[in-house]
Enzyme design. Sequence first.
Site, PDB file in Angstrom:
ATOM      1  N   SER A 145       0.846  -1.184   0.000  1.00 45.68           N
ATOM      2  CA  SER A 145       0.000   0.000   0.000  1.00 45.68           C
ATOM      3  C   SER A 145       0.883   1.236   0.000  1.00 45.68           C
ATOM      4  CB  SER A 145      -0.900   0.004   1.245  1.00 45.68           C
ATOM      5  OG  SER A 145      -1.651   1.198   1.341  1.00 45.68           O
ATOM      6  N   TYR A 159      -2.102  -1.017  10.446  1.00 44.71           N
ATOM      7  CA  TYR A 159      -2.168  -1.225   8.998  1.00 44.71           C
ATOM      8  C   TYR A 159      -0.900  -0.702   8.326  1.00 44.71           C
ATOM      9  CZ  TYR A 159      -4.033  -1.053   4.225  1.00 44.71           C
ATOM     10  OH  TYR A 159      -4.242  -1.221   2.871  1.00 44.71           O
TER      11      TYR A 159
END
Length: 268
Positions: A145, A159
């Site tokens: 990401s 995350y």
Amino acid sequence: MVQGKLEGKVAIITGAAAGLGEGIAETYVKYGAKICMVDLDPNVDKTADRIRGMYPDAQIITVVANVADKQQMIDAAAKTKEAFGSLDVACCNAGVCRLAPFEEMTDETRDFHIDVNIKGVWNTCQAAIPYMLEEGKGAIVIASSVTGDIVADAGEAAYAMTKAALVGLTRCLAVEYADRHIRVNCSQLGYARTPMVEKMAVESNPEDPESAINDIAVGVPMKRLAKPTEVGELFAFLGSDEASYLTGSQVVIDGGSTLPETMSIGTN
């Protein structure tokens, strides 16, 4: 079905029941790949049926499995090999994100991210690589990401940490297996309209989650979120022979969202 870049290839795709995984699976089938769709959600069968409806010649098996369980992933890879005779591409897509202020984030939430986002990719790679070594070639595509490695928002500590770790894993595996003809690359997505992002929007703005999603689009130069199939196109390229000299790469797919220095200065 489009004849082309993935014809003759067999891929295992994790997190395939919905969202990005569904988009990746649909795109792989479009380009002729035989696929194993893996997800903890039994609805992966319904997703496979939808794709078969679009592509009647599709060759798909489904496995209900938890990527955090290494044996389950070993079994999924074995079923893929048994069904199709090879395992050429691993799309390590399964991931989770839960938001919380850092001082309130529980150890359980932290470990949940580690189990799925890091161990899940680790387990998928370890399950698939032995078959690639047997065949003398292969490709691994890891869903990292922009979060963690490039940008981050408040509440994303678990995350961000786990997605950034996948960049390191990508680089190491790319070096380790390059001379054995296994390529390893990762995608770095900004935002796509997926169930996970919709859940994050609810956590960010419970009273009006749609406004949270609209606000994301405002900050993207292309003024929209990605479609899962657009991410699928990137995964298809990285899994294909068209990317034969690409390994250890971090490919940002974010509509330009990480480019602007500010949202208020400039001629636009």
